[in-house]
Motif scaffolding. Structure first.
Motif, PDB file in Angstrom:
ATOM      1  N   CYS A 149      10.710  -7.567 -12.144  1.00  0.00           N
ATOM      2  CA  CYS A 149      10.281  -7.591 -10.745  1.00  0.00           C
ATOM      3  C   CYS A 149       9.089  -6.654 -10.552  1.00  0.00           C
ATOM      4  O   CYS A 149       8.922  -5.677 -11.288  1.00  0.00           O
ATOM      5  CB  CYS A 149      11.424  -7.151  -9.827  1.00  0.00           C
ATOM      6  SG  CYS A 149      12.860  -8.249  -9.854  1.00  0.00           S
ATOM      7  N   LYS A 150       8.279  -6.950  -9.550  1.00  0.00           N
ATOM      8  CA  LYS A 150       7.199  -6.045  -9.155  1.00  0.00           C
ATOM      9  C   LYS A 150       7.800  -4.999  -8.226  1.00  0.00           C
ATOM     10  O   LYS A 150       8.351  -5.324  -7.179  1.00  0.00           O
ATOM     11  CB  LYS A 150       6.100  -6.827  -8.444  1.00  0.00           C
ATOM     12  CG  LYS A 150       4.943  -5.958  -7.909  1.00  0.00           C
ATOM     13  CD  LYS A 150       4.127  -5.374  -9.038  1.00  0.00           C
ATOM     14  CE  LYS A 150       2.924  -4.591  -8.512  1.00  0.00           C
ATOM     15  NZ  LYS A 150       1.867  -5.474  -7.972  1.00  0.00           N
ATOM     16  N   VAL A 151       7.712  -3.721  -8.598  1.00  0.00           N
ATOM     17  CA  VAL A 151       8.403  -2.652  -7.882  1.00  0.00           C
ATOM     18  C   VAL A 151       7.402  -1.702  -7.240  1.00  0.00           C
ATOM     19  O   VAL A 151       6.484  -1.205  -7.904  1.00  0.00           O
ATOM     20  CB  VAL A 151       9.333  -1.860  -8.830  1.00  0.00           C
ATOM     21  CG1 VAL A 151      10.017  -0.724  -8.065  1.00  0.00           C
ATOM     22  CG2 VAL A 151      10.369  -2.783  -9.467  1.00  0.00           C
ATOM     23  N   CYS A 152       7.578  -1.467  -5.946  1.00  0.00           N
ATOM     24  CA  CYS A 152       6.866  -0.397  -5.248  1.00  0.00           C
ATOM     25  C   CYS A 152       7.878   0.718  -4.992  1.00  0.00           C
ATOM     26  O   CYS A 152       8.861   0.521  -4.274  1.00  0.00           O
ATOM     27  CB  CYS A 152       6.282  -0.894  -3.933  1.00  0.00           C
ATOM     28  SG  CYS A 152       5.489   0.406  -2.942  1.00  0.00           S
ATOM     29  N   VAL A 183       3.491 -12.776 -14.561  1.00  0.00           N
ATOM     30  CA  VAL A 183       4.092 -13.295 -13.340  1.00  0.00           C
ATOM     31  C   VAL A 183       5.409 -12.571 -13.101  1.00  0.00           C
ATOM     32  O   VAL A 183       6.309 -12.606 -13.935  1.00  0.00           O
ATOM     33  CB  VAL A 183       4.339 -14.809 -13.451  1.00  0.00           C
ATOM     34  CG1 VAL A 183       5.004 -15.331 -12.187  1.00  0.00           C
ATOM     35  CG2 VAL A 183       3.027 -15.543 -13.700  1.00  0.00           C
ATOM     36  N   TRP A 184       5.529 -11.900 -11.956  1.00  0.00           N
ATOM     37  CA  TRP A 184       6.735 -11.144 -11.652  1.00  0.00           C
ATOM     38  C   TRP A 184       7.728 -12.024 -10.918  1.00  0.00           C
ATOM     39  O   TRP A 184       7.356 -12.897 -10.146  1.00  0.00           O
ATOM     40  CB  TRP A 184       6.384  -9.914 -10.811  1.00  0.00           C
ATOM     41  CG  TRP A 184       5.242  -9.128 -11.364  1.00  0.00           C
ATOM     42  CD1 TRP A 184       4.057  -8.888 -10.759  1.00  0.00           C
ATOM     43  CD2 TRP A 184       5.172  -8.500 -12.649  1.00  0.00           C
ATOM     44  NE1 TRP A 184       3.251  -8.143 -11.571  1.00  0.00           N
ATOM     45  CE2 TRP A 184       3.903  -7.885 -12.739  1.00  0.00           C
ATOM     46  CE3 TRP A 184       6.041  -8.391 -13.735  1.00  0.00           C
ATOM     47  CZ2 TRP A 184       3.489  -7.182 -13.874  1.00  0.00           C
ATOM     48  CZ3 TRP A 184       5.638  -7.701 -14.859  1.00  0.00           C
ATOM     49  CH2 TRP A 184       4.383  -7.098 -14.923  1.00  0.00           C
ATOM     50  N   ARG A 185       9.013 -11.748 -11.144  1.00  0.00           N
ATOM     51  CA  ARG A 185      10.059 -12.578 -10.536  1.00  0.00           C
ATOM     52  C   ARG A 185      10.056 -12.473  -9.020  1.00  0.00           C
ATOM     53  O   ARG A 185      10.063 -13.476  -8.319  1.00  0.00           O
ATOM     54  CB  ARG A 185      11.436 -12.176 -11.085  1.00  0.00           C
ATOM     55  CG  ARG A 185      12.582 -12.934 -10.446  1.00  0.00           C
ATOM     56  CD  ARG A 185      13.925 -12.484 -10.974  1.00  0.00           C
ATOM     57  NE  ARG A 185      14.086 -12.823 -12.380  1.00  0.00           N
ATOM     58  CZ  ARG A 185      15.182 -12.533 -13.081  1.00  0.00           C
ATOM     59  NH1 ARG A 185      16.173 -11.882 -12.509  1.00  0.00           N
ATOM     60  NH2 ARG A 185      15.268 -12.868 -14.338  1.00  0.00           N
ATOM     61  N   CYS A 186      10.080 -11.245  -8.491  1.00  0.00           N
ATOM     62  CA  CYS A 186      10.069 -11.051  -7.040  1.00  0.00           C
ATOM     63  C   CYS A 186       9.668  -9.612  -6.747  1.00  0.00           C
ATOM     64  O   CYS A 186       9.742  -8.749  -7.620  1.00  0.00           O
ATOM     65  CB  CYS A 186      11.446 -11.366  -6.435  1.00  0.00           C
ATOM     66  SG  CYS A 186      12.732 -10.165  -6.872  1.00  0.00           S
ATOM     67  N   PRO A 187       9.229  -9.323  -5.524  1.00  0.00           N
ATOM     68  CA  PRO A 187       8.862  -7.955  -5.165  1.00  0.00           C
ATOM     69  C   PRO A 187      10.085  -7.123  -4.767  1.00  0.00           C
ATOM     70  O   PRO A 187      11.045  -7.649  -4.204  1.00  0.00           O
ATOM     71  CB  PRO A 187       7.926  -8.143  -3.972  1.00  0.00           C
ATOM     72  CG  PRO A 187       8.420  -9.390  -3.321  1.00  0.00           C
ATOM     73  CD  PRO A 187       8.944 -10.274  -4.425  1.00  0.00           C
ATOM     74  N   THR A 209       8.057  -8.246   5.445  1.00  0.00           N
ATOM     75  CA  THR A 209       7.006  -8.439   4.450  1.00  0.00           C
ATOM     76  C   THR A 209       7.571  -8.740   3.070  1.00  0.00           C
ATOM     77  O   THR A 209       7.137  -9.669   2.389  1.00  0.00           O
ATOM     78  CB  THR A 209       6.120  -7.183   4.371  1.00  0.00           C
ATOM     79  OG1 THR A 209       5.508  -6.963   5.642  1.00  0.00           O
ATOM     80  CG2 THR A 209       5.040  -7.339   3.313  1.00  0.00           C
ATOM     81  N   VAL A 210       8.561  -7.960   2.652  1.00  0.00           N
ATOM     82  CA  VAL A 210       9.062  -8.047   1.278  1.00  0.00           C
ATOM     83  C   VAL A 210      10.089  -9.163   1.111  1.00  0.00           C
ATOM     84  O   VAL A 210      10.083  -9.880   0.110  1.00  0.00           O
ATOM     85  CB  VAL A 210       9.685  -6.696   0.853  1.00  0.00           C
ATOM     86  CG1 VAL A 210      10.285  -6.800  -0.541  1.00  0.00           C
ATOM     87  CG2 VAL A 210       8.639  -5.592   0.902  1.00  0.00           C
ATOM     88  N   CYS A 211      10.969  -9.324   2.090  1.00  0.00           N
ATOM     89  CA  CYS A 211      12.106 -10.239   1.915  1.00  0.00           C
ATOM     90  C   CYS A 211      11.837 -11.658   2.390  1.00  0.00           C
ATOM     91  O   CYS A 211      12.439 -12.598   1.866  1.00  0.00           O
ATOM     92  CB  CYS A 211      13.334  -9.697   2.654  1.00  0.00           C
ATOM     93  SG  CYS A 211      13.890  -8.084   2.064  1.00  0.00           S
ATOM     94  N   TRP A 212      10.962 -11.829   3.387  1.00  0.00           N
ATOM     95  CA  TRP A 212      10.867 -13.140   4.017  1.00  0.00           C
ATOM     96  C   TRP A 212       9.472 -13.738   3.994  1.00  0.00           C
ATOM     97  O   TRP A 212       9.244 -14.785   4.569  1.00  0.00           O
ATOM     98  CB  TRP A 212      11.313 -13.049   5.486  1.00  0.00           C
ATOM     99  CG  TRP A 212      12.678 -12.485   5.639  1.00  0.00           C
ATOM    100  CD1 TRP A 212      13.775 -12.743   4.863  1.00  0.00           C
ATOM    101  CD2 TRP A 212      13.105 -11.550   6.631  1.00  0.00           C
ATOM    102  NE1 TRP A 212      14.846 -12.036   5.309  1.00  0.00           N
ATOM    103  CE2 TRP A 212      14.478 -11.291   6.394  1.00  0.00           C
ATOM    104  CE3 TRP A 212      12.476 -10.919   7.692  1.00  0.00           C
ATOM    105  CZ2 TRP A 212      15.217 -10.426   7.182  1.00  0.00           C
ATOM    106  CZ3 TRP A 212      13.207 -10.057   8.481  1.00  0.00           C
ATOM    107  CH2 TRP A 212      14.565  -9.808   8.219  1.00  0.00           C
ATOM    108  N   GLN A 265      11.432 -14.186  -1.680  1.00  0.00           N
ATOM    109  CA  GLN A 265      12.669 -13.463  -1.417  1.00  0.00           C
ATOM    110  C   GLN A 265      12.702 -12.176  -2.240  1.00  0.00           C
ATOM    111  O   GLN A 265      13.183 -12.156  -3.371  1.00  0.00           O
ATOM    112  CB  GLN A 265      13.864 -14.349  -1.758  1.00  0.00           C
ATOM    113  CG  GLN A 265      14.041 -15.526  -0.826  1.00  0.00           C
ATOM    114  CD  GLN A 265      14.803 -15.150   0.430  1.00  0.00           C
ATOM    115  OE1 GLN A 265      15.715 -14.334   0.406  1.00  0.00           O
ATOM    116  NE2 GLN A 265      14.429 -15.747   1.536  1.00  0.00           N
ATOM    117  N   GLY A 266      12.195 -11.109  -1.676  1.00  0.00           N
ATOM    118  CA  GLY A 266      12.220  -9.823  -2.351  1.00  0.00           C
ATOM    119  C   GLY A 266      13.410  -8.988  -1.904  1.00  0.00           C
ATOM    120  O   GLY A 266      14.242  -9.427  -1.108  1.00  0.00           O
ATOM    121  N   ASN A 267      13.502  -7.767  -2.420  1.00  0.00           N
ATOM    122  CA  ASN A 267      14.621  -6.870  -2.114  1.00  0.00           C
ATOM    123  C   ASN A 267      14.120  -5.499  -1.703  1.00  0.00           C
ATOM    124  O   ASN A 267      13.027  -5.075  -2.113  1.00  0.00           O
ATOM    125  CB  ASN A 267      15.537  -6.722  -3.339  1.00  0.00           C
ATOM    126  CG  ASN A 267      16.199  -8.026  -3.727  1.00  0.00           C
ATOM    127  OD1 ASN A 267      16.733  -8.733  -2.887  1.00  0.00           O
ATOM    128  ND2 ASN A 267      16.150  -8.369  -5.005  1.00  0.00           N
TER     129      ASN A 267
END
Length: 279
Positions: free
Chosen positions: A47-50, A135-139, A169-172, A188-190
């Motif tokens: 995942c792309k992580v901030c 390519v990252w799975r999700c943010p 921003t991140v989830c939707w 769909q991020g977390n």
């Protein structure tokens, strides 16, 4: 990451859920092991992580991460990890020109209610990028910890607004490029955030923040110290609460409680009173 905790949560990096808000809470103990778990978990999940780190330095998280099988330095170099080091950034900020934008710009303002620069930092860090890179799975947004913002004078409503904007921003958010998988579908991020429970009945701001985040969260992990005090073989108690905010009260909650012992590279979990040292 801690495999035993993955088993309790019934998840693995290969099938990580998306679109979730996870609240980490600690009371009379140090819950940072939960932060390290989710940081390594999402890096291994591609995942792309901030990571907004307001408590410790980058080197601290990197040392612990290496014990858990991930390199934060390598992740940052390949663009998978965007790291905001609050301790260092807050010092550097005061030596910048006032007109230069900064995520922690609220520290210099008379009113500390404006967290828009911090939100814009997260938005920029996790926005999809149309490039030839991995390519990252999700943010994923990870914050350690939100209670620090209260200590810096930010009101609980402003912090809750910040989380709500980050969720939008991140989830939707709708994907518009190839920066994340499944072009044209919902991104769909977390979000994972730690909040410290002071246990002070008079700390109304902390209660407002905790209650507000609890109502929004899909998963709550609460680490607590033992009521009986220090124990060499049992370090605390972890309560896991699964929530489905959109469901009725009878259907939306499931709760399990375990005791745990933190070791050098792992954490052991067991039912209350079932520690191997006791048996």
């Amino acid at each position: 990451m801690f495999p035993e905790l993955n088993n309790l949560l019934n998840t693995t990096p290969d099938r990580a859920e998306q679109g979730k808000l996870t609240l980490l809470c600690d009371a009379k103990t140090d819950g940072s092991f939960l932060v390290h778990h989710f940081l390594s978990f999402y890096l291994k999940a591609n995942c792309k992580v901030c990571f907004v780190a307001l408590i410790q330095s980058f080197s601290h998280y990197n040392i612990v991460g290496q014990k858990l099988g991930v390199s934060l330095t390598a992740a940052r170099e390949r663009g998978q990890l965007v790291f905001l080091e609050g301790l260092k950034s807050s010092v550097d900020f005061f030596f910048r020109a006032q007109e230069e934008p900064h995520p922690l710009q609220f520290l210099r303002k008379a009113s500390t209610e404006d967290l828009q620069p911090l939100y814009e930092f997260v938005q920029e860090a996790l926005k999809p990028v149309d490039s030839g890179h991995a390519v990252w799975r999700c943010p994923v947004l990870l914050v350690d910890d939100l209670s620090v913002l209260l200590s810096l004078g930010v009101g609980p409503v402003a912090v809750l607004d910040f989380v709500q904007y980050c969720r939008a921003t991140v989830c939707w958010q709708l994907k518009v490029s190839l920066g994340f998988r499944f072009f044209g579908s919902l991104m769909q991020g977390n979000i994972v955030a730690l909040v410290h429970d002071s246990g002070d009945a008079e700390d109304e701001e902390n209660d407002i923040l905790l209650n507000g985040l609890s109502h929004q969260s899909h998963l709550i992990l609460r680490a607590e110290g033992l009521a009986t005090g220090f124990c060499r073989d049992v370090h605390g108690q972890l309560t896991i609460l699964w929530r489905r905010p959109a469901q009725s009260t009878a259907q939306r909650e499931r709760c399990l409680t375990y005791q745990y012992k933190i070791q050098d590279k792992s954490v052991s979990f067991f039912a209350r009173g079932m520690s191997p040292a006791v048996l």
